[in-house]
Write a protein that holds these residues in place. Structure first.
Motif, mmCIF file in Angstrom:
data_model
loop_
_atom_site.group_PDB
_atom_site.id
_atom_site.type_symbol
_atom_site.label_atom_id
_atom_site.label_comp_id
_atom_site.label_asym_id
_atom_site.label_seq_id
_atom_site.Cartn_x
_atom_site.Cartn_y
_atom_site.Cartn_z
ATOM 1 N N LEU A 117 0.882 -0.708 0.019
ATOM 2 C CA LEU A 117 -0.223 0.074 0.059
ATOM 3 C C LEU A 117 0.665 1.172 0.293
ATOM 4 O O LEU A 117 1.761 0.995 1.162
ATOM 5 N N GLN A 118 0.879 2.145 -1.440
ATOM 6 C CA GLN A 118 1.102 3.474 -1.390
ATOM 7 C C GLN A 118 0.570 4.478 -0.911
ATOM 8 O O GLN A 118 -0.423 4.277 -0.960
ATOM 9 N N VAL A 119 0.610 5.524 -0.031
ATOM 10 C CA VAL A 119 0.464 6.324 0.809
ATOM 11 C C VAL A 119 1.088 7.709 0.873
ATOM 12 O O VAL A 119 2.236 7.300 0.906
ATOM 13 N N GLU A 120 0.543 8.408 0.511
ATOM 14 C CA GLU A 120 1.164 9.863 0.154
ATOM 15 C C GLU A 120 0.739 10.395 1.010
ATOM 16 O O GLU A 120 0.219 11.002 2.183
ATOM 17 N N ALA A 121 1.873 11.640 2.022
ATOM 18 C CA ALA A 121 1.660 12.568 2.369
ATOM 19 C C ALA A 121 0.461 12.961 2.512
ATOM 20 O O ALA A 121 0.567 13.763 1.205
ATOM 21 N N SER A 122 -0.229 14.045 3.922
ATOM 22 C CA SER A 122 -1.085 14.779 3.070
ATOM 23 C C SER A 122 -1.331 15.432 5.159
ATOM 24 O O SER A 122 -0.439 14.898 5.621
ATOM 25 N N PRO A 123 -2.200 16.011 5.690
ATOM 26 C CA PRO A 123 -2.325 16.779 6.720
ATOM 27 C C PRO A 123 -3.073 15.859 7.425
ATOM 28 O O PRO A 123 -2.261 16.049 8.896
ATOM 29 N N ALA A 124 -3.102 14.256 7.660
ATOM 30 C CA ALA A 124 -3.436 13.126 8.919
ATOM 31 C C ALA A 124 -2.756 13.080 8.870
ATOM 32 O O ALA A 124 -2.071 12.531 9.756
ATOM 33 N N TRP A 125 -1.507 12.859 7.569
ATOM 34 C CA TRP A 125 -0.153 12.160 8.253
ATOM 35 C C TRP A 125 0.647 12.804 7.332
ATOM 36 O O TRP A 125 1.252 12.577 6.107
ATOM 37 N N PRO A 126 1.357 13.456 7.673
ATOM 38 C CA PRO A 126 2.607 14.398 6.937
ATOM 39 C C PRO A 126 3.550 13.771 6.339
ATOM 40 O O PRO A 126 4.619 14.189 6.165
ATOM 41 N N TRP A 127 3.786 12.088 5.935
ATOM 42 C CA TRP A 127 4.867 11.525 5.616
ATOM 43 C C TRP A 127 4.776 11.135 4.578
ATOM 44 O O TRP A 127 3.438 9.758 4.749
ATOM 45 N N ARG A 128 5.353 10.582 3.633
ATOM 46 C CA ARG A 128 4.491 9.384 2.477
ATOM 47 C C ARG A 128 5.923 7.830 3.119
ATOM 48 O O ARG A 128 6.714 8.188 3.834
ATOM 49 N N PHE A 129 4.415 6.685 2.879
ATOM 50 C CA PHE A 129 5.335 5.929 3.068
ATOM 51 C C PHE A 129 4.916 3.881 2.497
ATOM 52 O O PHE A 129 3.628 4.732 2.003
ATOM 53 N N LEU A 130 5.719 3.392 2.502
ATOM 54 C CA LEU A 130 4.998 2.345 2.028
ATOM 55 C C LEU A 130 4.706 0.866 3.285
ATOM 56 O O LEU A 130 5.202 0.851 4.223
ATOM 57 N N ALA A 131 3.614 0.879 3.433
ATOM 58 C CA ALA A 131 3.161 -0.246 3.673
ATOM 59 C C ALA A 131 3.049 -1.749 2.988
ATOM 60 O O ALA A 131 3.460 -1.831 1.986
ATOM 61 N N GLN A 132 3.514 -2.612 3.428
ATOM 62 C CA GLN A 132 3.598 -4.057 2.974
ATOM 63 C C GLN A 132 3.343 -5.122 4.148
ATOM 64 O O GLN A 132 3.310 -5.115 5.561
ATOM 65 N N GLN A 133 2.300 -6.250 3.983
ATOM 66 C CA GLN A 133 2.166 -7.174 4.424
ATOM 67 C C GLN A 133 2.385 -8.240 3.969
ATOM 68 O O GLN A 133 2.924 -8.933 2.753
ATOM 69 N N ARG A 134 2.598 -9.574 4.564
ATOM 70 C CA ARG A 134 3.042 -11.045 3.722
ATOM 71 C C ARG A 134 2.017 -12.298 4.729
ATOM 72 O O ARG A 134 2.588 -12.101 5.840
ATOM 73 N N TYR A 135 1.347 -12.384 4.195
ATOM 74 C CA TYR A 135 0.214 -13.709 5.149
ATOM 75 C C TYR A 135 1.467 -15.074 4.123
ATOM 76 O O TYR A 135 1.203 -15.124 3.138
ATOM 77 N N GLU A 136 1.991 -16.300 5.130
ATOM 78 C CA GLU A 136 2.609 -17.018 4.984
ATOM 79 C C GLU A 136 1.850 -18.157 5.679
ATOM 80 O O GLU A 136 1.882 -17.795 6.800
#
Length: 306
Positions: A117-136
């Motif tokens: 999940l790619q998330v761009e910076a916004s007033p709600a969360w003012p940092w750009r980040f990449l979230a990842q999940q792995r189900y095994e």
């Protein structure tokens, strides 16, 4: 809507990427197609409506549980997170961003699924980040890994975890070795750290029907056990949850008269950013993630039919 299935021996798991990258089921497939569910199976209507609170478990990223009034500051940047509880006008947003957005499938096989999940910076969360999940999934257990990578040019605060819902028939018992509990106010936000009866009962194994909880716990030793009696869902059985050291905080949500409860492995307590100046990192957790740094942790669900 696509549900992706993992298969290993008699164990099965389903993931629904479009509904918060959530887990939609984890069960043992017995003879005659009898299923023993280890988490609350997702409500099919909630899947169609993209309602994450009806899932089996969803990711918590970039913070876990509530943030008081959606406001906090971190190293010169201000967070103004809007209320986000479906059907509830609480001013305290909860569970972060990932649970309410569709995730991208990066890889899927019979035994593992990778989501991002790619998330761009916004007033709600003012940092750009990449979230990842792995189900095994293997023949013994389901392993879930959650991570965030800071793609911004400044350090970012972060908390990660997951929000599993478990079946709660009468007689369900939860055991977890804990040091203390955050007592909450009427708005379910932590106010005072204390030891006492609830902590003692969970250490030795508490019948959840005797407790009503929506609390954070600290000093967790990264293992919890659930014991169920024989019922329509299966014979006498148990499940062991183990987590990485980063997930050193534990949330128990056990509402009165519900047929489910939640036991959540997390890396920070509710409202940690606002509690941090007063209490310090130890009682509240949370992480400072430098630019290009990745924060990751796993937990594992190991079921046992006895």
């Amino acid at each position: 809507m696509d549900l992706l299935r993992l298969v290993a021996g008699e164990l099965r798991a389903e993931i629904v990427p479009e509904v918060g990258g959530s887990l939609a089921g984890f069960w043992t497939e017995g003879g005659g197609h009898r299923r023993t569910h280890w988490v609350r199976p997702a409500d099919r209507q909630c899947i169609e409506l993209r309602h994450p609170l009806g899932m089996s478990s969803f990711p918590l990223v970039p913070f876990c549980n509530r943030l008081r009034n959606g406001l906090a500051r971190f190293e010169g940047r201000e967070i103004r997170f809007p209320s986000n509880h479906p059907g509830n006008n609480s001013p305290h947003p909860l569970h972060g961003i990932g649970w309410q957005r569709p995730w991208t499938v990066d890889h899927a096989s019979r035994h593992a699924i990778d989501l991002s999940l790619q998330v761009e910076a916004s007033p709600a969360w003012p940092w750009r980040f990449l979230a990842q999940q792995r189900y095994e999934l293997d023949e013994r257990a389901l392993k879930v890994t959650v991570s965030v990578t800071n793609q911004d040019d400044a350090a970012m605060p972060a908390g990660i975890g997951h929000h599993p819902y478990f079946p709660h028939p009468p007689g369900t018992r939860l055991s977890a070795n804990l040091a203390a509990m955050w007592r909450s106010d009427e708005e379910l936000l932590p106010t005072v750290l204390e030891t006492g009866e609830v902590v003692d009962r969970l250490r030795t194994g508490a019948v959840l029907g005797e407790l009503v909880l929506d609390n954070n716990f600290v000093g967790w030793d990264h293992a919890a056990r659930i014991d169920w009696p024989a019922d329509d869902n299966g014979p006498v059985r148990s499940l062991l949850m183990r987590s990485d050291p980063l997930l050193a905080y534990f949330v128990v949500y056990s509402p009165a008269h519900a047929d489910y409860f939640c036991a959540e492995p997390v890396s920070q307590c509710t409202d940690w950013l606002n509690l941090l100046p007063r209490y310090g990192r130890g009682p509240v957790g949370g992480s400072r993630v430098a630019p290009d740094e990745r924060l990751a942790a796993s937990f594992t669900l190991l079921p046992s039919l006895t």
